[in-house]
Design a protein around this motif. Structure first.
Motif, PDB file in Angstrom:
ATOM      1  N   VAL A 127     -29.401   6.849  77.516  1.00 57.93           N
ATOM      2  CA  VAL A 127     -29.648   6.624  78.724  1.00 57.93           C
ATOM      3  C   VAL A 127     -31.318   7.167  79.084  1.00 57.93           C
ATOM      4  N   ILE A 128     -31.396   8.426  78.490  1.00 61.52           N
ATOM      5  CA  ILE A 128     -32.759   8.878  78.693  1.00 61.52           C
ATOM      6  C   ILE A 128     -33.740   7.995  78.431  1.00 61.52           C
ATOM      7  N   SER A 129     -33.832   7.542  77.096  1.00 61.71           N
ATOM      8  CA  SER A 129     -34.829   6.715  76.619  1.00 61.71           C
ATOM      9  C   SER A 129     -35.027   5.309  77.264  1.00 61.71           C
ATOM     10  N   ILE A 130     -33.843   4.943  77.990  1.00 65.05           N
ATOM     11  CA  ILE A 130     -34.134   3.612  78.713  1.00 65.05           C
ATOM     12  C   ILE A 130     -34.802   3.950  80.127  1.00 65.05           C
ATOM     13  N   LEU A 131     -34.548   5.101  80.644  1.00 65.49           N
ATOM     14  CA  LEU A 131     -34.943   5.472  81.829  1.00 65.49           C
ATOM     15  C   LEU A 131     -36.684   5.638  81.766  1.00 65.49           C
ATOM     16  N   GLY A 132     -37.091   6.125  80.461  1.00 69.26           N
ATOM     17  CA  GLY A 132     -38.524   6.001  80.266  1.00 69.26           C
ATOM     18  C   GLY A 132     -39.060   7.509  80.127  1.00 69.26           C
ATOM     19  N   MET A 133     -40.418   7.441  80.035  1.00 72.13           N
ATOM     20  CA  MET A 133     -41.073   8.747  79.704  1.00 72.13           C
ATOM     21  C   MET A 133     -40.926   9.778  80.859  1.00 72.13           C
ATOM     22  N   LYS A 134     -40.862   9.494  82.012  1.00 80.33           N
ATOM     23  CA  LYS A 134     -40.767  10.578  83.092  1.00 80.33           C
ATOM     24  C   LYS A 134     -39.182  11.384  82.746  1.00 80.33           C
ATOM     25  N   ALA A 135     -38.242  10.490  82.332  1.00 78.87           N
ATOM     26  CA  ALA A 135     -36.813  11.147  82.099  1.00 78.87           C
ATOM     27  C   ALA A 135     -37.120  11.960  80.929  1.00 78.87           C
ATOM     28  N   ILE A 136     -37.935  11.752  79.845  1.00 82.15           N
ATOM     29  CA  ILE A 136     -37.793  12.278  78.519  1.00 82.15           C
ATOM     30  C   ILE A 136     -38.774  13.655  78.804  1.00 82.15           C
ATOM     31  N   SER A 137     -39.682  13.464  79.605  1.00 83.74           N
ATOM     32  CA  SER A 137     -40.371  14.714  79.869  1.00 83.74           C
ATOM     33  C   SER A 137     -39.652  15.832  80.675  1.00 83.74           C
ATOM     34  N   ARG A 138     -38.758  15.176  81.545  1.00 83.61           N
ATOM     35  CA  ARG A 138     -38.172  16.382  82.356  1.00 83.61           C
ATOM     36  C   ARG A 138     -36.903  16.924  81.384  1.00 83.61           C
ATOM     37  N   LEU A 139     -36.410  16.011  80.597  1.00 82.27           N
ATOM     38  CA  LEU A 139     -35.134  16.540  79.686  1.00 82.27           C
ATOM     39  C   LEU A 139     -35.786  17.635  78.676  1.00 82.27           C
ATOM     40  N   ILE A 178     -37.868   9.337  69.148  1.00 80.63           N
ATOM     41  CA  ILE A 178     -38.027   8.529  68.066  1.00 80.63           C
ATOM     42  C   ILE A 178     -37.646   6.985  68.257  1.00 80.63           C
ATOM     43  N   THR A 179     -36.475   6.838  69.052  1.00 77.61           N
ATOM     44  CA  THR A 179     -36.111   5.590  69.638  1.00 77.61           C
ATOM     45  C   THR A 179     -37.151   4.696  70.124  1.00 77.61           C
ATOM     46  N   MET A 180     -38.050   5.415  71.099  1.00 77.92           N
ATOM     47  CA  MET A 180     -39.020   4.879  71.912  1.00 77.92           C
ATOM     48  C   MET A 180     -40.109   4.450  70.684  1.00 77.92           C
ATOM     49  N   VAL A 181     -40.511   5.346  69.910  1.00 77.51           N
ATOM     50  CA  VAL A 181     -41.401   5.004  68.815  1.00 77.51           C
ATOM     51  C   VAL A 181     -41.117   3.690  67.938  1.00 77.51           C
ATOM     52  N   VAL A 182     -39.919   3.909  67.295  1.00 80.74           N
ATOM     53  CA  VAL A 182     -39.243   2.743  66.412  1.00 80.74           C
ATOM     54  C   VAL A 182     -38.962   1.602  67.048  1.00 80.74           C
ATOM     55  N   SER A 183     -38.621   1.536  68.241  1.00 85.84           N
ATOM     56  CA  SER A 183     -38.768   0.334  69.126  1.00 85.84           C
ATOM     57  C   SER A 183     -39.989  -0.178  69.322  1.00 85.84           C
ATOM     58  N   LYS A 184     -40.969   0.398  69.338  1.00 87.73           N
ATOM     59  CA  LYS A 184     -42.485  -0.195  69.561  1.00 87.73           C
ATOM     60  C   LYS A 184     -42.788  -0.750  68.058  1.00 87.73           C
ATOM     61  N   TYR A 185     -42.361  -0.227  66.946  1.00 87.74           N
ATOM     62  CA  TYR A 185     -42.595  -0.737  65.662  1.00 87.74           C
ATOM     63  C   TYR A 185     -42.104  -2.070  65.398  1.00 87.74           C
ATOM     64  N   SER A 186     -41.064  -2.366  66.241  1.00 91.36           N
ATOM     65  CA  SER A 186     -40.238  -3.784  66.005  1.00 91.36           C
ATOM     66  C   SER A 186     -40.645  -5.001  66.790  1.00 91.36           C
ATOM     67  N   MET A 194     -33.793  -3.247  73.095  1.00 91.05           N
ATOM     68  CA  MET A 194     -34.195  -2.931  71.722  1.00 91.05           C
ATOM     69  C   MET A 194     -33.919  -1.341  71.489  1.00 91.05           C
ATOM     70  N   ARG A 195     -34.154  -0.546  72.582  1.00 88.68           N
ATOM     71  CA  ARG A 195     -33.929   1.017  72.440  1.00 88.68           C
ATOM     72  C   ARG A 195     -32.298   1.103  72.165  1.00 88.68           C
ATOM     73  N   GLY A 196     -31.690   0.606  72.745  1.00 89.80           N
ATOM     74  CA  GLY A 196     -30.017   0.490  72.610  1.00 89.80           C
ATOM     75  C   GLY A 196     -29.898   0.272  71.314  1.00 89.80           C
ATOM     76  N   PHE A 197     -30.414  -0.937  70.759  1.00 87.76           N
ATOM     77  CA  PHE A 197     -30.173  -1.229  69.231  1.00 87.76           C
ATOM     78  C   PHE A 197     -30.568  -0.388  68.195  1.00 87.76           C
ATOM     79  N   TRP A 198     -31.495   0.307  68.315  1.00 87.97           N
ATOM     80  CA  TRP A 198     -31.849   1.224  67.476  1.00 87.97           C
ATOM     81  C   TRP A 198     -31.155   2.739  67.592  1.00 87.97           C
ATOM     82  N   ALA A 199     -30.842   2.991  69.035  1.00 85.66           N
ATOM     83  CA  ALA A 199     -29.890   4.119  68.995  1.00 85.66           C
ATOM     84  C   ALA A 199     -28.639   4.010  68.320  1.00 85.66           C
TER      85      ALA A 199
END
Length: 498
Positions: free
Chosen positions: A240-252, A419-427, A441-446
């Motif tokens: 959920v957090i990775s889907i919400l993006g970088m702002k959610a990641i920084s707050r978490l 890491i979900t964000m990063v490996v999704s970029k690699y894909s 894509m992020r859901g797939f790697w999760a």
């Protein structure tokens, strides 16, 4: 939809998944055989290739210090001011690299070391030396792997501005056009396999403690079922957090770091052992400073270096395919010197506080004969149960269990968010810097990341077997790491001469 599917690198999706499924089937259907294979390969690597791990450790630690205080340290990553404040940036660095396993190891690693003859043969206090080696294995060398690679990735993203967000892109200055061919594909596959091994090791080692803590509060005895539920819950949170993006990641990150800090503060204050813990920490750091060179240079292989030092360098190496990329991506506007020095300060401060407080608490109980944790571990009691027993000596211990649960879930989530964000970029075949990977894509790697750890947990693999997965995977990863650093120095010198 067709355009979206065209930009996906399908080989980097299907090959890892197929290999993971084959590996899981092998572990489940041939448990004893898989254990023998892991043990044999690990012995060969640890016993005969120790110089390989030592060279990588020296290159990265020495290289990071050299870079920070050279003329290149003034090089700025991109333009403008930093996107994140120093405090938020530091918290994101720590929480994106240190998963919940830091809590598990901080509580019990000293017990594991105390039983080693290498530690008992040391002159002085064996318990103090146990903490000293924890600080060594989680110290400057471990962080140098992350920090120097983060500098390389940050430079790639914001100075040379490579069009692809892939692990192999950092090797382009040396590989050149071969980066777009089989060589680049192989590097990206190594990166993904390493990341899968890293997540499997982390989940498998520390999840029993989280399950035991939740089980103690809710009075649930079925640890395996609880572990499965908790893995799914953690995956759900970081998805959920990775889907919400970088702002959610920084707050978490801020929330997770704060709860982690409250856990340490509670243990320090209510253990009534603050002077003992502080003194033990100061002495252990003193031991580390004095003995750091000879601890780093593995001139003689013994069971301790094989079982622990080489394991830890391998463990950090397999994590290096994602966390440094994330650190580099959040460091826009900072100089290389600021990234390196700040990374060390935040990383070592958080890590050392964890080990000094939590290990010091356990050692204090051992020294005062309140809980003989070493004896309990020798009798076969699980480390998770011993940790719970230690925490029960604290007043209102269920408060600290709640803090531990939320801290572990938070640290799990922040690490796997990054890491979900990063490996999704690699894909993707190519992904512009300002764009993020799709939610699908992020859901797939999760989902993919939880397959192997669930297999290891339910296959009753020992600590030794789980660690072996990281050691084996680290061998090709280390070669790629050296290739990235060589490419980074080549590009850095070329651009600064222009």
């Amino acid at each position: 939809m067709k355009n979206k599917l065209k930009v996906i690198d399908w080989q980097l999706l299907f090959i890892p998944v197929i290999c993971i499924l084959i590996l899981c089937i092998f572990f489940v259907t041939n448990s004893l055989g898989s254990k023998r294979v892991l043990e044999n390969v690990r012995f060969i690597l640890s016993h005969h290739f120790n110089i390989y791990y030592m060279i990588i450790a020296i290159v990265f630690f020495g290289g990071s210090i050299l870079l920070a205080f050279s003329k290149y340290g003034k090089v700025k990553l991109g333009t403008g001011t930093p996107e994140y404040s120093s405090i938020k940036w530091g918290m994101m660095i720590f929480t994106s690299t240190m998963s919940a396993d830091i809590i598990f190891y901080s509580f019990c690693e000293w017990m594991m070391y105390f039983n080693e003859s290498f530690i008992k043969d040391k002159s002085g206090n064996a318990l103090e030396w146990s903490l000293t080696y924890s600080l060594f294995h989680w110290g400057p060398i471990a962080w140098s792997f992350y920090i120097l690679l983060a500098a390389a990735f940050g430079y790639m993203l914001y100075v040379t501005k490579n069009k692809k967000q892939k692990f192999s892109e950092a090797c382009r200055p040396i590989l050149k056009h071969r980066t777009d061919g089989i060589s680049g594909k192989l590097i990206d596959l190594i990166a993904i396999f390493s990341l899968i091994a890293a997540t499997a090791t982390t989940f498998s080692m520390s999840m029993p403690l989280l399950a035991a803590s939740v089980g103690n509060i809710l009075h649930i005895n079925d640890q395996k079922a609880l572990s499965l539920i908790l893995i799914l819950m953690v995956v759900g949170v970081y998805l959920v957090i990775s889907i919400l993006g970088m702002k959610a990641i920084s707050r978490l990150s801020v929330i997770a770091f704060s709860i982690f800090g409250l856990l340490l503060l509670y243990v320090l204050i209510f253990s009534n052992q603050a002077p003992f813990i502080t003194n033990l920490g100061v002495n252990s750091i003193g031991n580390l400073i004095v003995n750091f060179p000879q601890m780093t240079v593995i001139t003689k292989v013994n069971s301790f270096t094989e079982n622990w030092t080489i394991y830890y360098w391998s463990y950090w190496m397999v994590w290096c395919v994602a966390t440094p990329f994330f650190i580099g991506s959040i460091s826009k506007g900072r100089t290389l010197r600021n990234l390196i020095v700040g990374g060390y300060l935040w990383g070592l401060a958080g890590t050392y506080m964890s080990f000094i407080v939590l290990s010091g608490f356990g050692i204090s109980r051992q020294s005062q004969n309140i809980i003989n944790a070493v004896q309990l571990s020798n009798q076969g009691k699980s480390y998770a149960d011993i940790i719970i027993q230690l925490l029960q000596t604290l007043p209102n211990y269920k408060i600290v269990l709640v803090l531990l649960i939320f801290a572990m879930v938070g640290l799990y989530s922040t690490v796997f968010d990054s890491i979900t964000m990063v490996v999704s970029k690699y894909s993707y075949k190519s992904l512009e810097l300002e764009k993020e990977p799709s939610k699908m894509m992020r859901g797939f790697w999760a989902i993919v990341f939880m397959i192997l750890p669930i297999t290891l947990l339910f296959n009753n693999d020992s600590v030794y077997d789980i660690q072996s997965v990281a050691i084996i995977t680290a061998v090709p990863t280390g070669l790629v790491m050296l290739l990235i650093i060589g490419s980074f120095w080549k590009e850095l010198r070329r651009n600064q001469e222009i």
